[in-house]
Design an enzyme around this catalytic site. Structure first.
Site, short mmCIF file in Angstrom:
data_model
loop_
_atom_site.label_atom_id
_atom_site.label_comp_id
_atom_site.label_asym_id
_atom_site.label_seq_id
_atom_site.Cartn_x
_atom_site.Cartn_y
_atom_site.Cartn_z
N GLY A 124 -1.39 -2.51 2.47
CA GLY A 124 -0.98 -3.70 3.23
C GLY A 124 -1.91 -3.92 4.41
CE1 TYR A 125 -4.83 -0.28 4.61
CE2 TYR A 125 -6.74 -0.79 3.27
CZ TYR A 125 -5.85 0.14 3.76
OH TYR A 125 -5.97 1.45 3.41
CB SER A 126 -5.47 -8.77 3.17
OG SER A 126 -6.54 -7.99 2.74
CB SER A 158 -2.75 -5.36 -5.52
OG SER A 158 -3.55 -6.45 -5.14
CD GLU A 240 -9.81 -0.91 -0.49
OE1 GLU A 240 -9.39 -0.71 0.67
OE2 GLU A 240 -9.57 -1.94 -1.13
CD GLU A 372 -20.50 -12.85 0.51
OE1 GLU A 372 -19.47 -12.15 0.36
OE2 GLU A 372 -20.80 -13.80 -0.23
#
Ligand SMILES: Cc1cc2nc3c(=O)[nH]c(=O)nc-3n(C[C@H](O)[C@H](O)[C@H](O)COP(=O)(O)OP(=O)(O)OC[C@H]3O[C@@H](n4cnc5c(N)ncnc54)[C@H](O)[C@@H]3O)c2cc1C
Length: 392
Positions: A124-126, A158, A240, A372
């Site tokens: 649960g980061y974003s 996810s 990750e 990027e």
């Protein structure tokens, strides 16, 4: 030299195939495609039962005596069938993070439970307003006695729909500079105030928005020190990108494409594979797949030496995801109209895998660090090039 069979898993492949044959139901592949959930809990329970999840972990934290090579070979065989283990992959990342920064009590609480298959952790980061700039998270956690109260929203959590916990990045010191007031919590998904809503993606995968309204967690759910979450995140993010996910050997597009081109006929009756241009394009795909695989083995080798993985994880993720997009685009080009047949369509080449995976490849250069951002990491941390933007 045949790298495929000379790899270090070769001695376990036969036993792994036998395990898969005895335990894996082929319909799970279709089920994952249909549901968009890239984690099959029935299979997860079997992997736990046979000690495959626990392979290679220290005995004091629940590690078992199953050979890690056998375990990796089982995951590879499952991946070759088209099965994903996204929930377990994120769990492993968090377990490594707990192992690095958690207290002894947390290591003994979380790691063995996960290895027994009782605990599965989503990331649960974003958030709606922060993805690459993950430190801009607005979800808050406020201390209340021996508890923390979490409020906010996460995007793209996810496999949260099947996970027991979410590893939540929250702001605990709202007045501190952006990178200084963050903390990480293991939030149970059955806690009152937690809600999960599906997000359907172009690739067919169903990820989630998760909501936290006054969710209470004990102090023991805080991983690492309060307000020092950025240093915890740095460990978690390196894992990750840098630790082998269980699906470390991709299905080979080149093999599937060659199998199709051997059978498929042009209007003049010749096999598609007889066209030297098609053969050359498939050959190029095979070469890039081999490069991806070797980068993965380099990464695993470095990880096996201990310590936190280096930039090779970013290099491999960047190459693998961008090459994958090229490969599926090439594949659809070679297949022509047939390539557009979806998995459900009768007669779809390779069971519709090309169409499905072409869509799925689109998201791979976004999650786990956008291309990027990975280029920046490689340029600055690996090559020592100057930063292209001011420090914040
Ligand atoms: C299928 C899927 C699953 C996901 N699963 C999870 C999950 O389980 N848990 C979770 O927390 N998140 C998850 N994510 C979120 C993912 O990590 C973010 O989407 C990603 O970090 C990019 O963030 P963003 O979408 O906000 O895009 P942005 O960060 O807004 O980026 C938009 C564009 O700007 C570029 N950009 C951004 N910053 C820079 C920079 N500094 N220099 C150059 N270019 C830059 C990006 O590369 C990108 O092209 C998932 C995403 C997808 C699509």
């Amino acid at each position: 030299m045949d790298f495929w069979e000379s790899d270090d898993l070769a001695e376990h492949r036969e036993a792994a195939r036998a395990w898969v044959e005895a335990n894996v139901r082929p319909e799970w592949v279709d089920e994952q495609r249909r549901s968009g959930c890239h984690q099959t809990m029935e299979l997860h329970a079997l992997l736990a039962r046979d000690g495959i999840l626990a392979a290679g972990w220290p005995p004091q934290y629940g590690g078992g005596d199953v050979d890690p090579g056998f375990a990796a070979a089982v995951f590879d065989e499952c991946a070759r069938l088209g099965l994903h283990f996204d929930g377990w992959a994120t769990t492993v990342m968090v377990l490594h993070t707990v192992q690095h920064v958690g207290t002894e009590a947390q290591k003994r609480q979380y790691i063995p439970a996960a290895l027994r298959g009782e605990l599965l952790i989503a990331l649960g980061y974003s958030e709606p307003d922060s993805g690459s700039d993950v430190a801009a998270a607005k979800t808050t956690a406020v201390r209340d006695g021996a508890e923390w109260v979490v409020n906010g929203q996460k995007m793209f959590t996810s496999t949260a729909q099947v996970c027991s916990h979410v590893f939540v990045l929250a702001r605990t010191a709202p007045d501190a500079p952006k990178h200084k007031g963050l903390s990480l919590f293991l939030v149970p998904t059955d806690a009152p105030g937690f809600e999960v809503q599906p997000i359907h993606t172009l690739g067919g995968q169903v990820t989630n928005a998760t909501f936290y309204t006054g969710v209470r967690v004990p102090d023991t759910a805080l991983i690492g020190e309060a307000d020092q979450g950025w240093s915890v995140m740095r460990v978690a993010l390196v894992y990750e990108r840098g630790v082998s996910s269980p699906t470390s050997v991709e299905r080979t597009v080149a093999d599937d494409l060659a199998a199709w081109a051997r059978e498929a006929r042009r209007p003049d009756g010749t096999a598609v594979l007889d066209d030297p241009l098609v053969a050359e394009r498939i050959g190029r795909i095979a070469v890039e797949e081999e490069v991806s695989r070797l980068l993965g083995r380099w990464m695993n080798w470095n990880a096996a030496k201990g310590g936190v993985p280096g930039p090779e994880g970013s290099m491999r993720k960047l190459f693998w995801s961008e090459a994958g997009q090229r490969h599926f685009s090439e594949a659809l080009d070679i297949l022509g109209a047939e390539g557009l047949l979806a998995p459900e369509a009768p007669g779809a080449p390779a069971g519709g895998m090309f169409e499905h995976d072409f869509r799925n490849a689109v998201v791979t250069t976004i999650y786990g660090g956008a291309s990027e951002v990975l280029r920046d990491i490689i340029a600055e941390r690996h090559l020592g090039l100057p930063r292209s933007r001011p420090s914040l």
